[in-house]
Design a protein around this motif. Structure first.
Motif, mmCIF file in Angstrom:
data_model
loop_
_atom_site.group_PDB
_atom_site.id
_atom_site.type_symbol
_atom_site.label_atom_id
_atom_site.label_comp_id
_atom_site.label_asym_id
_atom_site.label_seq_id
_atom_site.Cartn_x
_atom_site.Cartn_y
_atom_site.Cartn_z
ATOM 1 N N ARG A 208 0.845 -1.103 0.128
ATOM 2 C CA ARG A 208 -0.011 -0.036 -0.030
ATOM 3 C C ARG A 208 0.873 1.340 -0.031
ATOM 4 O O ARG A 208 1.898 1.156 0.695
ATOM 5 N N TYR A 209 0.436 2.106 -0.459
ATOM 6 C CA TYR A 209 1.182 3.513 -0.878
ATOM 7 C C TYR A 209 0.270 4.678 -0.429
ATOM 8 O O TYR A 209 -0.917 4.658 -0.889
ATOM 9 N N ASP A 210 0.878 5.790 0.306
ATOM 10 C CA ASP A 210 -0.030 6.929 0.535
ATOM 11 C C ASP A 210 0.807 8.274 -0.015
ATOM 12 O O ASP A 210 1.995 8.369 0.482
ATOM 13 N N PRO A 211 0.037 8.831 -0.860
ATOM 14 C CA PRO A 211 1.027 9.761 -1.870
ATOM 15 C C PRO A 211 0.777 11.018 -1.255
ATOM 16 O O PRO A 211 0.867 11.976 -1.824
ATOM 17 N N LEU A 220 -0.239 6.653 -11.009
ATOM 18 C CA LEU A 220 -0.244 6.376 -9.751
ATOM 19 C C LEU A 220 -1.587 7.001 -9.000
ATOM 20 O O LEU A 220 -1.864 6.145 -8.001
ATOM 21 N N HIS A 221 -2.046 8.035 -9.275
ATOM 22 C CA HIS A 221 -3.161 8.674 -8.736
ATOM 23 C C HIS A 221 -4.253 9.001 -9.781
ATOM 24 O O HIS A 221 -4.125 9.165 -10.967
ATOM 25 N N LYS A 242 -8.618 7.228 -0.820
ATOM 26 C CA LYS A 242 -8.164 5.853 -0.749
ATOM 27 C C LYS A 242 -6.781 5.714 -1.120
ATOM 28 O O LYS A 242 -6.296 6.401 -2.050
ATOM 29 N N LYS A 243 -6.173 5.032 -0.295
ATOM 30 C CA LYS A 243 -4.825 4.736 -0.494
ATOM 31 C C LYS A 243 -4.619 3.663 -1.685
ATOM 32 O O LYS A 243 -5.646 2.889 -1.955
ATOM 33 N N GLY A 244 -3.432 3.715 -2.298
ATOM 34 C CA GLY A 244 -3.416 2.940 -3.478
ATOM 35 C C GLY A 244 -2.511 1.542 -3.249
ATOM 36 O O GLY A 244 -2.028 1.545 -2.221
ATOM 37 N N TYR A 245 -2.783 0.924 -4.028
ATOM 38 C CA TYR A 245 -1.786 -0.455 -3.814
ATOM 39 C C TYR A 245 -1.139 -1.031 -5.123
ATOM 40 O O TYR A 245 -1.648 -0.816 -6.349
ATOM 41 N N LYS A 246 0.037 -1.589 -4.983
ATOM 42 C CA LYS A 246 0.738 -2.302 -5.958
ATOM 43 C C LYS A 246 0.955 -3.710 -5.971
ATOM 44 O O LYS A 246 1.119 -3.941 -4.895
ATOM 45 N N LEU A 247 1.032 -4.441 -6.990
ATOM 46 C CA LEU A 247 1.228 -5.774 -7.072
ATOM 47 C C LEU A 247 2.736 -5.942 -7.767
ATOM 48 O O LEU A 247 2.487 -5.827 -9.042
ATOM 49 N N PRO A 254 -5.037 2.493 -8.359
ATOM 50 C CA PRO A 254 -4.303 3.904 -7.999
ATOM 51 C C PRO A 254 -5.008 4.721 -6.804
ATOM 52 O O PRO A 254 -6.201 4.410 -6.364
ATOM 53 N N ALA A 255 -4.294 5.500 -6.383
ATOM 54 C CA ALA A 255 -4.829 6.137 -5.015
ATOM 55 C C ALA A 255 -5.866 7.202 -5.605
ATOM 56 O O ALA A 255 -5.441 8.101 -6.589
#
Length: 265
Positions: A208-211, A220-221, A242-247, A254-255
């Motif tokens: 999870r990433y918080d931009p 990404l956003h 909403k925070k984004g998620y990467k696999l 995207p966030a």
């Protein structure tokens, strides 16, 4: 022509030539060779000038037989016969060698054909086995992920069990201190569940990433709205809904953000 007939003809011709030579004069004839031809062969006989006891010149001696030019037909025929016999023998030998070679090639073809059939059968079995394994893999590919995720509902269940059913009733009459303790336990259970959930996701390549505060990046956003915030620079992330998620470094979701847009005064 048989040997007997050849000898008889040769003798008659020899006698005839001898008589003719005697009649023509011995002095002019003897000492020169007499040519006798029988069939395809030419025979040369040399005459001797010696006289026998009766005064007649005799003593004709037979020289070595010399074949006439036309006699090459018989000689050639004999040679041809020998060559034909030799060629026939060679052909028989070559035919046997060819048959042995053909037999070996037939055995090799049979062996290769059998090997090819076995290889094709193995390939077909491998294809069928691979198809089954792929089908099973599709069905149970997330088995490890599901197993690791089972701790999440367990922790949620424990967190929910902290609050007794009677505490939710209006007439429960629980003191505020008691309610505070219950809510604190519930919060701890939820936080623990969140930590476990993110740990499981990270083990499977999900992060999870918080931009917040970063520059806006459309890769990404996902911008939902603009927000005015003089304390922040334009085109930066002011709010994250909403925070984004990467696999594995690929964006799964995207966030969802609000982008700062300050209107100049």
């Amino acid at each position: 022509m048989s040997l007997a007939r050849s000898s008889s003809s040769l003798l008659r011709q020899f006698q005839f030539e001898t008589r003719r030579a005697l009649a023509a004069g011995a002095g002019a004839t003897f000492g020169r060779p007499i040519k006798l031809r029988v069939g395809l062969w030419t025979h040369w006989f040399a005459t001797d000038a010696k006289e026998d006891s009766g005064g007649a010149a005799t003593g004709v001696t037979a020289d070595e037989e010399k074949p006439s030019p036309s006699s090459g037909v018989d000689v050639g025929a004999a040679d041809t016969s020998a060559e034909v016999e030799l060629s026939a023998q060679e052909l028989i030998t070559q035919m046997k060698a060819k048959e042995e070679h053909a037999s070996k090639l037939a055995q090799q073809v049979e062996s290769l054909t059998d090997s090819l059939k076995r290889t094709l059968a193995d390939m077909e079995n491998l294809r069928a086995r691979t198809a089954r394994e792929v089908d099973v893999s599709k069905k149970f590919a997330i088995q490890g992920f599901v197993k690791a995720l089972l701790d999440v509902p367990d922790n949620l269940e424990r967190a929910a069990s902290v609050v007794p059913p009677d505490a939710l009733k209006e007439e429960s009459g629980l003191p505020s201190e008691k309610l505070r303790i219950l809510l604190s336990g519930l919060l701890e259970g939820v936080r623990a569940t969140e930590i476990i959930l993110h740990k499981v996701l990270k083990q499977h390549g999900v992060e999870r990433y918080d931009p917040i505060g970063q520059s806006f990046d459309p890769n990404l956003h996902s911008a939902l709205f603009d927000v005015a915030d003089p304390s922040k620079e334009n085109n930066t992330i002011g709010i994250v809904t909403k925070k984004g998620y990467k696999l594995n470094d690929r964006v799964v979701r995207p966030a969802e953000v609000g982008v700062v847009r300050n209107v100049p005064s």
